[in-house]
Write a protein that holds these residues in place. Structure first.
Motif, PDB file in Angstrom:
ATOM      1  N   GLN A 101       0.842  -1.189   0.000  1.00  0.00           N
ATOM      2  CA  GLN A 101       0.000   0.000   0.000  1.00  0.00           C
ATOM      3  C   GLN A 101       0.883   1.247   0.000  1.00  0.00           C
ATOM      4  O   GLN A 101       2.087   1.178   0.247  1.00  0.00           O
ATOM      5  CB  GLN A 101      -0.922  -0.006   1.229  1.00  0.00           C
ATOM      6  CG  GLN A 101      -1.828  -1.220   1.336  1.00  0.00           C
ATOM      7  CD  GLN A 101      -2.824  -1.329   0.190  1.00  0.00           C
ATOM      8  OE1 GLN A 101      -3.300  -0.314  -0.314  1.00  0.00           O
ATOM      9  NE2 GLN A 101      -3.141  -2.546  -0.213  1.00  0.00           N
ATOM     10  N   MET A 102       0.260   2.380  -0.254  1.00  0.00           N
ATOM     11  CA  MET A 102       0.967   3.655  -0.298  1.00  0.00           C
ATOM     12  C   MET A 102       0.450   4.565   0.809  1.00  0.00           C
ATOM     13  O   MET A 102      -0.736   4.574   1.110  1.00  0.00           O
ATOM     14  CB  MET A 102       0.765   4.303  -1.673  1.00  0.00           C
ATOM     15  CG  MET A 102       1.485   5.635  -1.872  1.00  0.00           C
ATOM     16  SD  MET A 102       0.421   7.030  -1.394  1.00  0.00           S
ATOM     17  CE  MET A 102      -0.925   6.889  -2.555  1.00  0.00           C
ATOM     18  N   ALA A 103       1.348   5.327   1.437  1.00  0.00           N
ATOM     19  CA  ALA A 103       0.944   6.248   2.497  1.00  0.00           C
ATOM     20  C   ALA A 103       1.898   7.433   2.524  1.00  0.00           C
ATOM     21  O   ALA A 103       3.068   7.320   2.145  1.00  0.00           O
ATOM     22  CB  ALA A 103       0.949   5.550   3.853  1.00  0.00           C
ATOM     23  N   GLU A 104       1.381   8.577   2.959  1.00  0.00           N
ATOM     24  CA  GLU A 104       2.225   9.756   3.085  1.00  0.00           C
ATOM     25  C   GLU A 104       2.884   9.772   4.453  1.00  0.00           C
ATOM     26  O   GLU A 104       2.249   9.457   5.467  1.00  0.00           O
ATOM     27  CB  GLU A 104       1.419  11.038   2.892  1.00  0.00           C
ATOM     28  CG  GLU A 104       2.278  12.297   2.909  1.00  0.00           C
ATOM     29  CD  GLU A 104       1.551  13.552   2.465  1.00  0.00           C
ATOM     30  OE1 GLU A 104       2.216  14.580   2.253  1.00  0.00           O
ATOM     31  OE2 GLU A 104       0.311  13.491   2.326  1.00  0.00           O
ATOM     32  N   VAL A 105       4.154  10.126   4.477  1.00  0.00           N
ATOM     33  CA  VAL A 105       4.871  10.292   5.737  1.00  0.00           C
ATOM     34  C   VAL A 105       4.618  11.711   6.217  1.00  0.00           C
ATOM     35  O   VAL A 105       4.509  12.643   5.417  1.00  0.00           O
ATOM     36  CB  VAL A 105       6.387  10.056   5.542  1.00  0.00           C
ATOM     37  CG1 VAL A 105       7.124  10.188   6.866  1.00  0.00           C
ATOM     38  CG2 VAL A 105       6.633   8.683   4.944  1.00  0.00           C
ATOM     39  N   GLY A 106       4.525  11.885   7.512  1.00  0.00           N
ATOM     40  CA  GLY A 106       4.233  13.204   8.077  1.00  0.00           C
ATOM     41  C   GLY A 106       5.310  14.231   7.769  1.00  0.00           C
ATOM     42  O   GLY A 106       6.305  13.944   7.098  1.00  0.00           O
TER      43      GLY A 106
END
Length: 205
Positions: A101-106
């Protein structure tokens, strides 16, 4: 102390690649704070890259292999190091990671970015195509997208949707050295000059 002061002084304008500071922080964790600041100072004098940049970092299982038989740095950490450098030289930047999956890092910079990726991202399969499509579906349309991967993707990579094109930096040099395909410029291997290359390509274009 004197060691910290000397390190910070030497870092200014040194252009040292962040993975060198990452390696040092692993070896001497009690100096991580000073090394983090030194890493930021090292990049401060680099030429800036205009517009918004998206960094898409491969955190799959294959990215946990070492860069070489003589290296202690794994491909993922070298990729994060380049993103850390990019955060310092880009006018605006966002960092996303992907595996299954893909996610944005803070909004993290320096060693904090590497720390959160190490702690929270579980290495699994490589679905680069899914990640690129996910970014597009979020409405993220940057000036450029820079993918840091070994390109061992299980799915097809769609055409680049970024305004000025995209770059796939193959950290493991698994594919031809230079190739333009579907709006992606693919480069095998990596260097601290990657962002200089991006700047030069866009100036010519």
């Amino acid at each position: 102390g004197l060691i910290e002061m000397a390190l910070l002084k030497k870092a200014v304008g040194s252009w040292a690649l962040p993975f060198r500071f990452i390696t040092a922080a692993d070896a001497v964790p009690e100096m991580a704070g000073t090394l983090d600041l030194a890493m930021r100072l090292s990049a401060a004098s680099l030429p800036k890259l205009a517009g918004q940049t998206v960094f898409l970092i491969d955190c799959s299982a294959s990215m946990t292999q070492k860069m070489s038989s003589k290296s202690t740095v794994i491909l993922r950490d070298a990729a994060v190091a380049l993103a850390i450098l990019g955060l310092e030289v880009c006018d605006s930047a966002r960092v996303f990671v992907f595996s299954d999956q893909m996610a944005e890092v803070g909004n993290l910079r320096g060693l904090a970015l590497l720390h959160i990726i190490k702690q929270e991202i579980k290495p699994s399969g490589t679905y680069l195509g899914r990640a690129v499509n996910g970014l597009a579906s979020l409405g993220v349309i940057p000036d450029r997208c820079i993918v840091l991967s070994d390109e061992q993707s299980h799915d097809e990579i769609p055409a680049c949707w970024a305004r000025r094109g995209g770059y796939i930096i193959n950290m493991a040099a698994n594919h031809p050295a230079l190739k333009l395909e579907k709006g992606w410029m693919r480069l095998a291997g990596w260097t601290e000059k990657v962002l200089d290359m991006v700047r030069a390509v866009e100036e010519v274009g």
